[in-house]
Design a protein around this motif. Structure first.
Motif: not given
Length: 226
Positions: A182-198, A219-220
């Motif tokens: 379940a460890t978040p990947s770097q891609a998961d982290i970047e996608m989450t931050r992008t969605l938060m900004e949008i 959980s992030f």
């Protein structure tokens, strides 16, 4: 004693065990036997139940397997495989009833349990969004991306579009890792931050991002990634 009488006696004993001691007193394969009784009425289903558990690991694995995968097990017809899929559908519906319309802050464990029931055993990656109202009650959830064993396409515009359609004030992102980790990947982290900004211009809060693994959930928010 005939084989038919033996099977009948065994089935009666299992039913009595379930009635008197409850489901926790039965092994996974015994619970599966009880279910298979209705699908295969005139056959010893214990070997089939044991083969299914051996092939897919546990009841969750059996319920999450595809009709084709289930049908490849000796003794399981396509009709029986479709019947077995009902287990997952019922499990998801029951778990969802524990969280829909309730504030996530008071039903967090049930919410995670629902997500795990729906996604824990999936063999491909799935991206799901939970939509919350102004009181942080769960009002809807949708699968907005399905893909391969290690990737599910995420389209931020579709996430925002669905949130606006549900008049949601906040969302929780959820996806699974079929690899089991379940460890978040770097891609998961970047996608989450992008969605938060949008989501910001639309005043849609992203409360958390859950990653569902085979044995655990990340959980992030808890990990300090958002």
């Amino acid at each position: 004693m005939t084989a038919s009488a033996t099977h009948t006696g065994h089935r009666d004993r299992l039913r009595e065990k379930l009635t008197s001691a409850g489901g926790l007193a039965l092994h996974d394969y015994e619970l599966l036997e009880l279910y298979l009784f209705r699908c295969i009425p005139r056959r010893d289903v214990k070997p089939i139940a044991k083969d299914l558990i051996a092939r897919f690991g546990d009841l969750g694995g059996v319920a999450s397997a595809s009709v084709g995968q289930l049908s490849s097990v000796r003794g399981v017809s396509e009709k029986t495989a479709v019947e077995l899929k009902l287990i997952k559908a019922l499990s998801e519906r029951l778990a969802r009833e524990q969280v829909i319309g309730r504030r996530v802050i008071t039903s967090w464990s049930a919410l995670v349990a629902y997500c795990r029931t729906a996604m824990q055993h999936a063999t491909t990656e799935q991206f799901r969004v939970l939509f919350l109202d102004r009181k942080n009650k769960l009002i809807a959830d949708e699968v907005l991306g399905e893909g391969t064993i290690d990737h599910a396409p995420v389209y931020p515009r579709e996430v925002v579009k669905s949130a606006l359609a549900h008049e949601a004030s906040a969302i929780i992102l959820v996806h699974n890792h079929p690899s089991g980790d379940a460890t978040p990947s770097q891609a998961d982290i970047e996608m989450t931050r992008t969605l938060m900004e949008i989501c910001k211009p639309f005043e849609i809060a992203v409360h958390d991002h859950l990653v569902i693994g085979r044995e655990n959930t990340a959980s992030f928010k808890t990990l300090g990634l958002m």
